[in-house]
Design a protein around this motif. Sequence first.
Motif, PDB file in Angstrom:
ATOM      1  N   UNK A 288       0.841  -1.212   0.000  1.00 60.13           N
ATOM      2  CA  UNK A 288       0.000   0.000   0.000  1.00 60.13           C
ATOM      3  C   UNK A 288       0.875   1.261   0.000  1.00 60.13           C
ATOM      4  N   UNK A 289       2.042   1.165   0.714  1.00 64.66           N
ATOM      5  CA  UNK A 289       2.967   2.295   0.689  1.00 64.66           C
ATOM      6  C   UNK A 289       3.448   2.574  -0.734  1.00 64.66           C
ATOM      7  N   UNK A 290       3.722   1.494  -1.446  1.00 57.24           N
ATOM      8  CA  UNK A 290       4.158   1.632  -2.840  1.00 57.24           C
ATOM      9  C   UNK A 290       3.103   2.379  -3.670  1.00 57.24           C
ATOM     10  N   UNK A 291       1.869   1.936  -3.484  1.00 56.21           N
ATOM     11  CA  UNK A 291       0.809   2.583  -4.275  1.00 56.21           C
ATOM     12  C   UNK A 291       0.662   4.049  -3.856  1.00 56.21           C
ATOM     13  N   UNK A 292       0.854   4.260  -2.500  1.00 60.03           N
ATOM     14  CA  UNK A 292       0.820   5.653  -2.023  1.00 60.03           C
ATOM     15  C   UNK A 292       1.884   6.479  -2.749  1.00 60.03           C
ATOM     16  N   UNK A 293       3.138   5.922  -2.760  1.00 65.14           N
ATOM     17  CA  UNK A 293       4.248   6.632  -3.405  1.00 65.14           C
ATOM     18  C   UNK A 293       3.922   6.908  -4.866  1.00 65.14           C
ATOM     19  N   UNK A 294       3.388   5.899  -5.528  1.00 61.96           N
ATOM     20  CA  UNK A 294       3.057   6.039  -6.949  1.00 61.96           C
ATOM     21  C   UNK A 294       2.035   7.144  -7.166  1.00 61.96           C
ATOM     22  N   UNK A 295       0.997   7.062  -6.354  1.00 57.92           N
ATOM     23  CA  UNK A 295      -0.075   8.048  -6.560  1.00 57.92           C
ATOM     24  C   UNK A 295       0.411   9.450  -6.251  1.00 57.92           C
ATOM     25  N   UNK A 296       1.286   9.568  -5.203  1.00 62.01           N
ATOM     26  CA  UNK A 296       1.751  10.920  -4.886  1.00 62.01           C
ATOM     27  C   UNK A 296       2.687  11.445  -5.975  1.00 62.01           C
ATOM     28  N   UNK A 297       3.505  10.550  -6.551  1.00 67.32           N
ATOM     29  CA  UNK A 297       4.384  10.946  -7.655  1.00 67.32           C
ATOM     30  C   UNK A 297       3.546  11.404  -8.839  1.00 67.32           C
ATOM     31  N   UNK A 298       2.512  10.575  -9.134  1.00 73.89           N
ATOM     32  CA  UNK A 298       1.646  10.925 -10.279  1.00 73.89           C
ATOM     33  C   UNK A 298       0.997  12.280 -10.049  1.00 73.89           C
ATOM     34  N   UNK A 299       0.545  12.453  -8.785  1.00 73.63           N
ATOM     35  CA  UNK A 299      -0.106  13.735  -8.476  1.00 73.63           C
ATOM     36  C   UNK A 299       0.872  14.878  -8.685  1.00 73.63           C
ATOM     37  N   UNK A 300       2.154  14.642  -8.252  1.00 73.91           N
ATOM     38  CA  UNK A 300       3.156  15.697  -8.391  1.00 73.91           C
ATOM     39  C   UNK A 300       3.414  15.993  -9.856  1.00 73.91           C
ATOM     40  N   UNK A 301       3.589  14.887 -10.627  1.00 73.74           N
ATOM     41  CA  UNK A 301       3.921  15.091 -12.042  1.00 73.74           C
ATOM     42  C   UNK A 301       2.806  15.847 -12.748  1.00 73.74           C
ATOM     43  N   UNK A 302       1.628  15.711 -12.319  1.00 71.91           N
ATOM     44  CA  UNK A 302       0.524  16.419 -12.938  1.00 71.91           C
ATOM     45  C   UNK A 302       0.492  17.860 -12.446  1.00 71.91           C
ATOM     46  N   UNK A 303       0.560  17.979 -11.121  1.00 74.59           N
ATOM     47  CA  UNK A 303       0.314  19.323 -10.582  1.00 74.59           C
ATOM     48  C   UNK A 303       1.591  20.132 -10.398  1.00 74.59           C
ATOM     49  N   UNK A 304       2.703  19.464 -10.401  1.00 69.94           N
ATOM     50  CA  UNK A 304       4.004  20.067 -10.088  1.00 69.94           C
ATOM     51  C   UNK A 304       3.998  20.719  -8.708  1.00 69.94           C
ATOM     52  N   UNK A 305       3.040  20.362  -7.958  1.00 73.44           N
ATOM     53  CA  UNK A 305       2.965  20.908  -6.596  1.00 73.44           C
ATOM     54  C   UNK A 305       3.819  20.052  -5.673  1.00 73.44           C
ATOM     55  N   UNK A 306       4.710  20.687  -4.925  1.00 72.90           N
ATOM     56  CA  UNK A 306       5.651  19.911  -4.104  1.00 72.90           C
ATOM     57  C   UNK A 306       5.018  19.291  -2.874  1.00 72.90           C
ATOM     58  N   UNK A 307       3.867  19.780  -2.572  1.00 75.84           N
ATOM     59  CA  UNK A 307       3.130  19.188  -1.426  1.00 75.84           C
ATOM     60  C   UNK A 307       3.018  17.681  -1.577  1.00 75.84           C
ATOM     61  N   UNK A 308       2.833  17.301  -2.870  1.00 75.78           N
ATOM     62  CA  UNK A 308       2.622  15.867  -3.122  1.00 75.78           C
ATOM     63  C   UNK A 308       3.874  15.058  -2.953  1.00 75.78           C
ATOM     64  N   UNK A 309       5.007  15.751  -2.834  1.00 78.62           N
ATOM     65  CA  UNK A 309       6.238  14.987  -2.663  1.00 78.62           C
ATOM     66  C   UNK A 309       6.388  14.448  -1.217  1.00 78.62           C
ATOM     67  N   UNK A 310       5.842  15.174  -0.247  1.00 82.33           N
ATOM     68  CA  UNK A 310       5.962  14.741   1.175  1.00 82.33           C
ATOM     69  C   UNK A 310       5.432  13.329   1.431  1.00 82.33           C
ATOM     70  N   UNK A 311       4.164  13.072   1.082  1.00 78.52           N
ATOM     71  CA  UNK A 311       3.679  11.683   1.282  1.00 78.52           C
ATOM     72  C   UNK A 311       4.563  10.670   0.601  1.00 78.52           C
ATOM     73  N   UNK A 312       5.117  11.104  -0.600  1.00 80.77           N
ATOM     74  CA  UNK A 312       6.004  10.197  -1.309  1.00 80.77           C
ATOM     75  C   UNK A 312       7.204   9.838  -0.457  1.00 80.77           C
ATOM     76  N   UNK A 313       7.838  10.926   0.106  1.00 80.07           N
ATOM     77  CA  UNK A 313       9.000  10.655   0.961  1.00 80.07           C
ATOM     78  C   UNK A 313       8.630   9.777   2.157  1.00 80.07           C
TER      79      UNK A 313
END
Lengths: 145, 818
Positions: free
Chosen positions: B54-79
Amino acid sequence: METKKTIKIAIVEDDVFYNKALTRYVELEGESLSKHYNVDIKVSSFTSAAKSIENLEDDLDIMFLDYFFSSSENDEDLNGLDVLKEAKKHASNCFVIVLSELKDVVIAVELMRNGVYEYLNKDLDSRNRIGSIMHDIVKMKLKEK
Amino acid sequence: MKSEIRIIVLIVITFTVVTFLGVLVYNNLTQIVGNVTINNESEVKQLLLKEIFSDLSDAESSIKSYSISKNEIYLDPFYNAVSSIDNKMALLYESSVNDEKQIPIIDSLDILIEKKYFILNQFLEINPQDDIQKSLNEISKKLSQDAFSNRDTSIVSAVDTSINNTVVKHKRSIFDKIFGRNKPDTTQQVHINSSDTIHTTSKTEIKNEILKLKTEQVKSLKVSNEKELALILEDKILMDKLRNLFLRLELLEEIKVKEKNENAEKLAMKTNQYVALFCIIASILLLVTAYMLIVYSKRSREYRRGLKAAKIKAEELAQAKQSFLANMSHEIRTPMNAIVGFSDQLSQSELSENQKSQVQIIQKSSEHLLNLINNILDFSKLESGKLTLTNVSFNFHHAIKNIVTILSQQAEKRHNRLSFSIDENIPEFLEGDEVKLNQVLFNIIGNAIKFTNEGDIFLSAKLIENSKDKVLLELSVSDTGIGIKKEHLGRIFNEFEQSDENISKNYGGTGLGLSITKKIVDFQGGKLKVKSQEGNGTTVTVTISYKITENYSESKTKAAESIADKTIKILAADDEEYNRILLKTIFDNVGVELSLVEDGPDVFEKIKSEDFDVILLDLRMPKMNGFDVAKKLRSQNVEIPIIALSATVEEDEILKCYECGMNKFVSKPFKEEDLFKKINKVTRKSSLKSNSQSQQKDNIKDVVGQNEIDYSLEPLIAISNEDDNFVAEMIDVFIQSTQEGVQKIKIALGSGNMTEIANQAHKMASPCRHMEALTTVATLKRIEESSRNGSNKEELTKLVNTLEEKINKLTKALKAER
């Protein structure tokens, strides 16, 4: 022990006088015994050997037996030994005491062989013995129970 | 004992088995508990795997969200997800350290996760909109350059792009830091491309440029799309691989758990089996133990019962032995008396020297035998506890003197001196069994005399203790006789044992005397001690206590009182010392004057000088027997009533007493009461007769002789229980049966039927005996004997006539009694 044991006594004596006296004496002794022990003494007396055999009870305890019968009509051939044998056959726990005038050792030995308990002379001295013999037998009978 | 040991062994076995099984069950249970913990561990592992996924999917989804929005907020959950995955992977490694199967899978899982990161990174780099935006920006810059100044815009745009580039570079450096890998710089290319386009400056060119751009854009979009698609595909494959790995891990875990569970189940089963076995064995052992215990207790109860029965039987046997001894002795005494009596008579008849010595031997041995029998009788009485104490008041000083007086004659015979001393402080009157005291002292002094020759025998009575109502006396008899060997001292009280086997040969005796004496003393609560030295004499000491009384008027019977009232004088003849002591004692106690003689001839001398009211005659006396004395007295017309005293129970002898003119018969051992009664009877009759004076010597025979019919109603009254009717009835029966009997005998005599006569006489004897009609009994016995022996008819007729006469007298007397 709670229930009273009945001690059955038979007196076989053809002389009416002696029979009566003996019965009386045995009854008196029985009365005093039943005061000291938890027993009922039942005395029945017969004046002929034949009658005593006819009325022989299997649970008879004591028999006082005359050896020599003469006055009866039918049992000329019956003597004390015959009655003793019958008594021992049918009432094996019966103590037979022979009372006789006879002092014939051969007869005494024959009676002893057939399981007579005591052999007493018919004199007044014997009377005390009768009492003590009854006492002893009653004690034994109570122990048996 | 055996079964006790068996039970103990069984209990030990039970204990051991129970302990062993208990330990076994405990071990198994511990293992089961271990399995349960293992189960928990694998559950944790599975949870870890799931969380990693589930962590993997979390990381994936947060990366995808970042790549779309370029918003760095989405990088935190990824980390967060990345570090959590790292932690969990470390945990996973930790928990599967020893698992060889799982480690390679976890390794490949790790590699795949890295790949995933890489793919995610690539996702970040694909940015078609950005490129297009840049191209569009370039175009617009070119357009504005054309309009204003190309340089500024180009500088601005250069600065702009460089800024952009630094930002991207910066971004990339983070990824690089994370992934540690260089990636192709696609943006720079785009940028270069776009900057190239900037320098081409013409409207058509721009149009071309735009067209070109458009196509390029389409192209680039297509490329990026393709790239993305490829990445997605790659990702998908990766994810599939990951999923596959997870599944494999899970499966492995499941297998492991299953294995463990199976093990646990097996263990549980095993434990169950053990428990069942344990229960069965324990219960079997317990049952066996219980059974053994029951059997043991039952058996011990049986043994106890057996012992009890054996004890009772032994006691009964002892009792039987006693009564047999007593009966036998009693029965033997009768014929013994006959032997003694007749040998007495024989010895008085004319005999040759040889015959005389033979008769003497008979006398001596029969006397010894009789003595033995008497001792046995005493002894059996003692043993069977029939001995009773008759405590009466008696004069102790007199008693001692009497014993000494009587025994001194015997002592003199062996040239012994018998002397005595009595402590003056001993009260005159004591209460106790005087007869027993006499018996004891008689035995002890008798022994002393027996074993001493030409010596001294000394009896001393000392007072040891004197309390209010009791005295303790010490009676000691010392002699200068042969003494007793030390080694024999212990045995002298044993029955039938004499200190030396030679003693009975040299001194006679039964060996019962001392043991009886000791028993009598013991019975009275006293003590008997013997001190002796061989050759230096013996001292026998008796310590006994008596009550003190003022006088001896108490404990007297009516008969005794009446006899005491009479002031009569009695003469007694008996050759036995002991009997003389006894008589002396008895009459002293009631205050009746008694003279004692030792033999028949002495009686005649005594009555010459003194008057007596009654004569007590022993039947057996050495010089002249009782029968002869009585006969002679009657023949001399001496009217003094005579009472026979004898141990005999032989009827013939009793009847002979009456025939010899005696009045009463008292059998030994007698009761005082009995003797007193009979004395009373005879003295009353004789005093009545002598008072009336009307009848003189001629009539005396009527009183004392055969003519008076003897009988007694006492036996009947004794059993009547105060029922007079019974006595009357019995008298009737007696009269009737005896009369009938006489008639039958007479008829039989007529027909000569001797057997019938004998039988009838025999039958009549017992009722007559019961009435104490002893003379009648005697006649009946004679008739029986004569008829059986076939005597002549004449004699028999005479006897039958006598019988009829007696029966008639009896009938008359009895009728009068009614």
